[in-house]
Design a protein around this motif. Structure first.
Motif, PDB file in Angstrom:
ATOM      1  N   LYS A  20       9.033 -14.063  11.978  1.00  0.00           N
ATOM      2  CA  LYS A  20      10.423 -14.072  12.443  1.00  0.00           C
ATOM      3  C   LYS A  20      11.207 -12.883  11.900  1.00  0.00           C
ATOM      4  CE  LYS A  20      10.935 -19.080  12.595  1.00  0.00           C
ATOM      5  NZ  LYS A  20      11.743 -20.191  12.078  1.00  0.00           N
ATOM      6  N   HIS A  21      12.209 -12.481  12.645  1.00  0.00           N
ATOM      7  CA  HIS A  21      13.239 -11.539  12.196  1.00  0.00           C
ATOM      8  C   HIS A  21      12.667 -10.215  11.688  1.00  0.00           C
ATOM      9  CE1 HIS A  21      15.845 -14.974  12.604  1.00  0.00           C
ATOM     10  NE2 HIS A  21      15.144 -15.638  11.714  1.00  0.00           N
ATOM     11  N   GLY A  22      11.758  -9.599  12.439  1.00  0.00           N
ATOM     12  CA  GLY A  22      11.223  -8.298  12.066  1.00  0.00           C
ATOM     13  C   GLY A  22      10.291  -8.319  10.872  1.00  0.00           C
ATOM     14  N   ARG A  23       9.712  -9.451  10.580  1.00  0.00           N
ATOM     15  CA  ARG A  23       8.770  -9.578   9.457  1.00  0.00           C
ATOM     16  C   ARG A  23       7.371  -9.843  10.001  1.00  0.00           C
ATOM     17  NH1 ARG A  23      11.402 -10.148   4.541  1.00  0.00           N
ATOM     18  NH2 ARG A  23      13.638 -10.330   4.770  1.00  0.00           N
ATOM     19  N   PHE A  24       6.369  -9.443   9.221  1.00  0.00           N
ATOM     20  CA  PHE A  24       4.983  -9.538   9.670  1.00  0.00           C
ATOM     21  C   PHE A  24       4.078 -10.055   8.561  1.00  0.00           C
ATOM     22  CE2 PHE A  24       7.129  -6.201  11.947  1.00  0.00           C
ATOM     23  CZ  PHE A  24       6.735  -6.391  13.257  1.00  0.00           C
ATOM     24  N   THR A  25       2.955 -10.621   8.975  1.00  0.00           N
ATOM     25  CA  THR A  25       1.859 -10.935   8.071  1.00  0.00           C
ATOM     26  C   THR A  25       0.677 -10.079   8.516  1.00  0.00           C
ATOM     27  OG1 THR A  25       1.104 -12.778   9.447  1.00  0.00           O
ATOM     28  CG2 THR A  25       2.646 -13.298   7.655  1.00  0.00           C
ATOM     29  N   ALA A  26      -0.400 -10.047   7.733  1.00  0.00           N
ATOM     30  CA  ALA A  26      -1.545  -9.215   8.077  1.00  0.00           C
ATOM     31  C   ALA A  26      -2.839  -9.907   7.679  1.00  0.00           C
ATOM     32  CB  ALA A  26      -1.438  -7.863   7.374  1.00  0.00           C
ATOM     33  N   SER A  27      -3.888  -9.598   8.443  1.00  0.00           N
ATOM     34  CA  SER A  27      -5.216 -10.136   8.135  1.00  0.00           C
ATOM     35  C   SER A  27      -6.264  -9.163   8.653  1.00  0.00           C
ATOM     36  CB  SER A  27      -5.408 -11.508   8.790  1.00  0.00           C
ATOM     37  OG  SER A  27      -5.432 -11.383  10.199  1.00  0.00           O
ATOM     38  N   LEU A  28      -7.494  -9.370   8.210  1.00  0.00           N
ATOM     39  CA  LEU A  28      -8.613  -8.628   8.764  1.00  0.00           C
ATOM     40  C   LEU A  28      -9.008  -9.288  10.083  1.00  0.00           C
ATOM     41  CD1 LEU A  28     -10.737  -8.034   5.537  1.00  0.00           C
ATOM     42  CD2 LEU A  28      -9.338  -6.374   6.770  1.00  0.00           C
ATOM     43  N   PRO A  29      -9.738  -8.606  10.961  1.00  0.00           N
ATOM     44  CA  PRO A  29     -10.122  -9.210  12.244  1.00  0.00           C
ATOM     45  C   PRO A  29     -10.926 -10.502  12.111  1.00  0.00           C
ATOM     46  CG  PRO A  29     -10.472  -6.853  12.328  1.00  0.00           C
ATOM     47  CD  PRO A  29     -10.109  -7.194  10.905  1.00  0.00           C
ATOM     48  N   ASP A  30     -11.648 -10.674  10.988  1.00  0.00           N
ATOM     49  CA  ASP A  30     -12.422 -11.906  10.799  1.00  0.00           C
ATOM     50  C   ASP A  30     -11.567 -13.067  10.311  1.00  0.00           C
ATOM     51  OD1 ASP A  30     -11.921 -11.317   8.149  1.00  0.00           O
ATOM     52  OD2 ASP A  30     -14.021 -11.104   7.567  1.00  0.00           O
ATOM     53  N   GLY A  31     -10.263 -12.833  10.119  1.00  0.00           N
ATOM     54  CA  GLY A  31      -9.350 -13.890   9.705  1.00  0.00           C
ATOM     55  C   GLY A  31      -9.025 -13.902   8.226  1.00  0.00           C
ATOM     56  N   THR A  32      -9.629 -13.026   7.437  1.00  0.00           N
ATOM     57  CA  THR A  32      -9.331 -12.954   6.010  1.00  0.00           C
ATOM     58  C   THR A  32      -7.874 -12.533   5.823  1.00  0.00           C
ATOM     59  OG1 THR A  32     -11.594 -12.258   5.560  1.00  0.00           O
ATOM     60  CG2 THR A  32      -9.972 -11.895   3.817  1.00  0.00           C
ATOM     61  N   PRO A  33      -7.047 -13.374   5.191  1.00  0.00           N
ATOM     62  CA  PRO A  33      -5.629 -13.011   5.041  1.00  0.00           C
ATOM     63  C   PRO A  33      -5.443 -11.892   4.021  1.00  0.00           C
ATOM     64  CG  PRO A  33      -6.087 -15.091   3.946  1.00  0.00           C
ATOM     65  CD  PRO A  33      -7.354 -14.684   4.640  1.00  0.00           C
ATOM     66  N   LEU A  34      -4.578 -10.942   4.372  1.00  0.00           N
ATOM     67  CA  LEU A  34      -4.225  -9.860   3.458  1.00  0.00           C
ATOM     68  C   LEU A  34      -2.790 -10.002   2.982  1.00  0.00           C
ATOM     69  CD1 LEU A  34      -5.823  -6.799   5.301  1.00  0.00           C
ATOM     70  CD2 LEU A  34      -6.751  -8.088   3.377  1.00  0.00           C
ATOM     71  N   THR A  79      -3.529  -4.810  -0.879  1.00  0.00           N
ATOM     72  CA  THR A  79      -4.525  -5.886  -0.909  1.00  0.00           C
ATOM     73  C   THR A  79      -5.924  -5.328  -0.681  1.00  0.00           C
ATOM     74  OG1 THR A  79      -2.859  -7.406  -0.059  1.00  0.00           O
ATOM     75  CG2 THR A  79      -5.137  -8.129   0.041  1.00  0.00           C
ATOM     76  N   LEU A  80      -6.071  -4.349   0.210  1.00  0.00           N
ATOM     77  CA  LEU A  80      -7.380  -3.738   0.437  1.00  0.00           C
ATOM     78  C   LEU A  80      -7.895  -3.065  -0.835  1.00  0.00           C
ATOM     79  CD1 LEU A  80      -6.872  -2.163   3.983  1.00  0.00           C
ATOM     80  CD2 LEU A  80      -8.293  -4.135   3.399  1.00  0.00           C
ATOM     81  N   VAL A  81      -7.003  -2.399  -1.572  1.00  0.00           N
ATOM     82  CA  VAL A  81      -7.396  -1.785  -2.845  1.00  0.00           C
ATOM     83  C   VAL A  81      -7.838  -2.871  -3.825  1.00  0.00           C
ATOM     84  CG1 VAL A  81      -6.540  -0.528  -4.860  1.00  0.00           C
ATOM     85  CG2 VAL A  81      -5.984   0.279  -2.566  1.00  0.00           C
ATOM     86  N   ALA A  82      -7.101  -3.976  -3.890  1.00  0.00           N
ATOM     87  CA  ALA A  82      -7.449  -5.072  -4.800  1.00  0.00           C
ATOM     88  C   ALA A  82      -8.776  -5.716  -4.406  1.00  0.00           C
ATOM     89  CB  ALA A  82      -6.340  -6.122  -4.805  1.00  0.00           C
ATOM     90  N   LEU A  83      -9.110  -5.712  -3.113  1.00  0.00           N
ATOM     91  CA  LEU A  83     -10.384  -6.278  -2.653  1.00  0.00           C
ATOM     92  C   LEU A  83     -11.553  -5.316  -2.862  1.00  0.00           C
ATOM     93  CD1 LEU A  83      -9.295  -8.018   0.667  1.00  0.00           C
ATOM     94  CD2 LEU A  83      -9.923  -9.111  -1.499  1.00  0.00           C
ATOM     95  N   GLY A  84     -11.271  -4.087  -3.313  1.00  0.00           N
ATOM     96  CA  GLY A  84     -12.333  -3.142  -3.625  1.00  0.00           C
ATOM     97  C   GLY A  84     -12.696  -2.192  -2.501  1.00  0.00           C
ATOM     98  N   PHE A  85     -11.861  -2.043  -1.490  1.00  0.00           N
ATOM     99  CA  PHE A  85     -12.146  -1.097  -0.421  1.00  0.00           C
ATOM    100  C   PHE A  85     -12.042   0.322  -0.963  1.00  0.00           C
ATOM    101  CE2 PHE A  85     -11.652  -4.729   2.201  1.00  0.00           C
ATOM    102  CZ  PHE A  85     -12.259  -4.443   3.415  1.00  0.00           C
ATOM    103  N   ALA A  86     -12.937   1.175  -0.528  1.00  0.00           N
ATOM    104  CA  ALA A  86     -12.934   2.571  -0.959  1.00  0.00           C
ATOM    105  C   ALA A  86     -11.763   3.301  -0.316  1.00  0.00           C
ATOM    106  CB  ALA A  86     -14.247   3.241  -0.558  1.00  0.00           C
ATOM    107  N   ASP A  87     -11.319   4.386  -0.959  1.00  0.00           N
ATOM    108  CA  ASP A  87     -10.220   5.169  -0.405  1.00  0.00           C
ATOM    109  C   ASP A  87     -10.684   5.840   0.880  1.00  0.00           C
ATOM    110  OD1 ASP A  87      -7.741   6.260  -0.162  1.00  0.00           O
ATOM    111  OD2 ASP A  87      -8.094   7.895  -1.577  1.00  0.00           O
ATOM    112  N   GLY A  88      -9.842   5.811   1.860  1.00  0.00           N
ATOM    113  CA  GLY A  88     -10.158   6.392   3.163  1.00  0.00           C
ATOM    114  C   GLY A  88      -9.144   5.905   4.174  1.00  0.00           C
ATOM    115  N   PRO A  89      -9.368   6.194   5.446  1.00  0.00           N
ATOM    116  CA  PRO A  89      -8.403   5.780   6.461  1.00  0.00           C
ATOM    117  C   PRO A  89      -8.475   4.282   6.751  1.00  0.00           C
ATOM    118  CG  PRO A  89     -10.255   6.890   7.482  1.00  0.00           C
ATOM    119  CD  PRO A  89     -10.449   6.985   6.003  1.00  0.00           C
TER     120      PRO A  89
END
Length: 126
Positions: A12-26, A41-51
Motif C-alpha cells: 500500500k501507499h507506494g511501499r513494496f516488499t521483495a522476494s526471489l522468484p522461488d518465493g524466498t522472502p528478502l 539481504t542478498l549480501v547477508a545471504l552470501g551472494f557474491a558482488d555483481g549485478p
C-alpha cells in the motif's frame, strides 16, 4: 553464481516488499526503497558482488531495474527531506543515527548565517 533476479511486490501507499522468484522472502516489511533493502539481504545471504535485476510482479517487462553492484547498492538508501526532496544517501543501521549530525531545519534555512552574526537577509540594518 548467476545474476539474481528479485521480484518486487506492491503493497500500500507506494511501499513494496521483495522476494526471489522461488518465493524466498528478502524484504517482508513494506518499505519505499525495496531495491537497496533487497541488496542488503542478498549480501547477508552470501551472494557474491555483481549485478542484480529487479522486476515488478505482474509486469510485462522482463526487467524493470538493475544494479551493477549488489554490495554498493546495499550501502545506500533513499532519504526524503522537506528542503531537499528525494535523494540517495549512505545507509546507516538503526541505533547509529545518534552519531550523525542533525539535519538543517527546513523552517530556518539561514540559521547558520544568523549564528555567525550576519544580518538576516530580509531585515533592514540601520
Amino acid at each position: 553464481m548467476p545474476t539474481p533476479t528479485v521480484v518486487l511486490h506492491t503493497a500500500k501507499h507506494g511501499r513494496f516488499t521483495a522476494s526471489l522468484p522461488d518465493g524466498t522472502p528478502l524484504v517482508t516489511r513494506p518499505i519505499t526503497s525495496p531495491i537497496f533493502a533487497a541488496c542488503r539481504t542478498l549480501v547477508a545471504l552470501g551472494f557474491a558482488d555483481g549485478p542484480a535485476r529487479f522486476r515488478h510482479s505482474g509486469s510485462r517487462n522482463i526487467y524493470d531495474a538493475s544494479v551493477r553492484s549488489i554490495h554498493q547498492a546495499a550501502a545506500l538508501t533513499v532519504s526524503e527531506e522537506d528542503c531537499r526532496g528525494l535523494r540517495t544517501v549512505k545507509w546507516v543501521e538503526k541505533g547509529q543515527e545518534a552519531h550523525q549530525s542533525p539535519p538543517l531545519s527546513p523552517y530556518r534555512p539561514n540559521h547558520r548565517r544568523q549564528k555567525l552574526g550576519a544580518p538576516h537577509p530580509h531585515r533592514r540594518v540601520n
